[in-house]
Design a protein around this motif. Sequence first.
Motif, PDB file in Angstrom:
ATOM      1  N   ILE A 386      -1.408  22.729  -5.394  1.00  0.00           N
ATOM      2  CA  ILE A 386      -0.103  22.873  -6.041  1.00  0.00           C
ATOM      3  C   ILE A 386       0.901  22.023  -5.273  1.00  0.00           C
ATOM      4  CG2 ILE A 386       1.748  24.453  -6.694  1.00  0.00           C
ATOM      5  CD1 ILE A 386      -0.306  26.702  -6.767  1.00  0.00           C
ATOM      6  N   VAL A 387       1.377  20.960  -5.892  1.00  0.00           N
ATOM      7  CA  VAL A 387       2.426  20.150  -5.275  1.00  0.00           C
ATOM      8  C   VAL A 387       3.754  20.783  -5.699  1.00  0.00           C
ATOM      9  CG1 VAL A 387       3.434  17.861  -5.011  1.00  0.00           C
ATOM     10  CG2 VAL A 387       0.970  18.111  -5.384  1.00  0.00           C
ATOM     11  N   ALA A 388       4.314  21.566  -4.781  1.00  0.00           N
ATOM     12  CA  ALA A 388       5.455  22.414  -5.117  1.00  0.00           C
ATOM     13  C   ALA A 388       6.799  21.755  -4.871  1.00  0.00           C
ATOM     14  CB  ALA A 388       5.372  23.729  -4.322  1.00  0.00           C
ATOM     15  N   VAL A 389       6.849  20.808  -3.944  1.00  0.00           N
ATOM     16  CA  VAL A 389       8.109  20.151  -3.567  1.00  0.00           C
ATOM     17  C   VAL A 389       7.886  18.643  -3.590  1.00  0.00           C
ATOM     18  CG1 VAL A 389       9.941  20.007  -1.848  1.00  0.00           C
ATOM     19  CG2 VAL A 389       8.615  22.117  -2.058  1.00  0.00           C
ATOM     20  N   GLY A 390       8.845  17.933  -4.162  1.00  0.00           N
ATOM     21  CA  GLY A 390       8.677  16.488  -4.337  1.00  0.00           C
ATOM     22  C   GLY A 390       9.063  15.665  -3.128  1.00  0.00           C
ATOM     23  N   HIS A 391       8.548  16.021  -1.936  1.00  0.00           N
ATOM     24  CA  HIS A 391       8.837  15.217  -0.751  1.00  0.00           C
ATOM     25  C   HIS A 391       8.367  13.781  -0.968  1.00  0.00           C
ATOM     26  CE1 HIS A 391      10.164  18.635   1.480  1.00  0.00           C
ATOM     27  NE2 HIS A 391       8.981  19.185   1.622  1.00  0.00           N
ATOM     28  N   LYS A 392       9.081  12.843  -0.376  1.00  0.00           N
ATOM     29  CA  LYS A 392       8.765  11.434  -0.567  1.00  0.00           C
ATOM     30  C   LYS A 392       7.308  11.092  -0.240  1.00  0.00           C
ATOM     31  CE  LYS A 392      10.304   6.761   0.627  1.00  0.00           C
ATOM     32  NZ  LYS A 392      11.249   5.943   1.429  1.00  0.00           N
ATOM     33  N   PRO A 393       6.740  11.591   0.880  1.00  0.00           N
ATOM     34  CA  PRO A 393       5.342  11.261   1.165  1.00  0.00           C
ATOM     35  C   PRO A 393       4.383  11.752   0.085  1.00  0.00           C
ATOM     36  CG  PRO A 393       6.417  12.175   3.109  1.00  0.00           C
ATOM     37  CD  PRO A 393       7.347  12.401   1.969  1.00  0.00           C
ATOM     38  N   TYR A 394       4.727  12.830  -0.601  1.00  0.00           N
ATOM     39  CA  TYR A 394       3.851  13.359  -1.647  1.00  0.00           C
ATOM     40  C   TYR A 394       3.879  12.479  -2.891  1.00  0.00           C
ATOM     41  CZ  TYR A 394       3.780  17.653   1.159  1.00  0.00           C
ATOM     42  OH  TYR A 394       3.625  18.566   2.172  1.00  0.00           O
ATOM     43  N   ALA A 395       5.044  11.920  -3.208  1.00  0.00           N
ATOM     44  CA  ALA A 395       5.173  11.084  -4.393  1.00  0.00           C
ATOM     45  C   ALA A 395       4.290   9.846  -4.303  1.00  0.00           C
ATOM     46  CB  ALA A 395       6.632  10.682  -4.589  1.00  0.00           C
ATOM     47  N   GLU A 396       3.929   9.478  -3.074  1.00  0.00           N
ATOM     48  CA  GLU A 396       3.130   8.271  -2.866  1.00  0.00           C
ATOM     49  C   GLU A 396       1.629   8.536  -2.923  1.00  0.00           C
ATOM     50  OE1 GLU A 396       4.617   7.184   0.941  1.00  0.00           O
ATOM     51  OE2 GLU A 396       6.557   6.471   0.179  1.00  0.00           O
ATOM     52  N   LYS A 397       1.221   9.798  -3.059  1.00  0.00           N
ATOM     53  CA  LYS A 397      -0.200  10.127  -3.113  1.00  0.00           C
ATOM     54  C   LYS A 397      -0.801   9.678  -4.446  1.00  0.00           C
ATOM     55  CE  LYS A 397      -0.101  12.424   0.832  1.00  0.00           C
ATOM     56  NZ  LYS A 397      -0.721  11.874   2.059  1.00  0.00           N
ATOM     57  N   ASP A 398      -2.082   9.285  -4.406  1.00  0.00           N
ATOM     58  CA  ASP A 398      -2.763   8.890  -5.638  1.00  0.00           C
ATOM     59  C   ASP A 398      -3.927   9.831  -5.934  1.00  0.00           C
ATOM     60  OD1 ASP A 398      -4.684   8.209  -3.754  1.00  0.00           O
ATOM     61  OD2 ASP A 398      -4.456   6.049  -4.012  1.00  0.00           O
TER      62      ASP A 398
END
Length: 431
Positions: A386-398
């Motif tokens: 569950i990606v609960a918070v849109g932290h910048k490092p998470y947005a870059e995950k593929d």
Amino acid sequence: MYDQLLRKEATLAVIGLGYVGLPIALEFAKQLKVIGFDINAGRVAQMKQAIDPSGELEAKDFEGCDITFTDSLEVLRQAQFFIVAVPTPIDEHAQPDLKPLLGASGSVGKVLKKGDYVVFESTVYPGCTEEDCIPVMEKLSGLKFPNDFKVGYSPERINPGDKEHTLRRIVKVVSGNDDEALETVAKVYELVVDAGVHRASSIRVAEAAKIIENTQRDVNIALMNELSMIFDRMNINTYEVLEAAGTKWNFLKFSPGLVGGHCIGVDPYYLTYKAKELGYDAKVILSGRTTNDNMGAYIARKTVQMMIKKGKDVAKSRVLVMGATFKENVEDIRNSKVADVIQELKNFSVNVDIVDPHADSDELLHEYGFRLTANDDLRTDYDAVIVAVGHKPYAEKDEAYFQSITADNAVLVDIKGLYRGRMQELHYWSL
């Protein structure tokens, strides 16, 4: 008072040095003599070393500032213009918790002198400044309002993590108990607000303006959350609907999600509390609050349902929750609704690991009863992420990253819609 402040013959003090108070104190300290007061001695010690305990400001932001940090009332007594910027939370029954505000009012009352000014920035219901705070200051100072001291209200508009809408760049609402107080308060704030100030006609108008700013957002987000639950039953992606509807010139752009933090998820309760005290039960506002407060449990239940459909044994499953702060790219965990997601998963006997690049594990343990999982301890067989918070490092995950940490038939839950259109093989769901 204004001229005295400019000549540094009078001192400005900020009481409460959190997300709101510290930036204000430092901005004023570039031009005026300032006392930064906080009852937390540990935080004061950090700020003396040019460290922001909230993690919002850098050491360079402390440079060139004429400021004294203290937790001493004797030092605070040297000020003549006080700005109160303490939190105004709610209690476990969703009722206003005025203890920090009344405590700060008491501290000011103990050092208040004839001719002093007190300006409140804390979010409150209309009437709180005059009905609750002023009597405390009168009692402890022995002074009489409005003859002996002036009072104003200027609601904070600090947005944690936002480097664009800063103190200098957003219009500041100001008010005072009379015309003289209004003009003095306005001129003082004009020193640090390039965008200018809006002079409200009364303290109550300014209080009301602040509280409806966040109430409006809360109600609109609640509508988006309800729509997302409806569209989910129709197998329609909410974000695609919002994109299409957003092409109309007057469509308001709000998105579904978890509504936590110390503003949007709290302030409406101050307004509904006061309304009920006056004999009116707020229906639309409380309905929106109920919808938003239940979103964490809804997301957790939806995750469990999808895992069951994928043949997972829920009691033996393991879920990774990415993000624990109340919003992206901040350290603040206050009223984080991610905790609701985690608690509901645990109610289903799901094993949960939590990661966050910004949150403090000890603070999470103290506030919510769970710790962060170290990156070295992350597994490769999560049944759901569950990606609960849109932290910048998470947005870059593929997709390859999520495949590397999940088992077969895993579920990816994307609360913020970060990966829409980017996942081809994983079972993907978003609000």
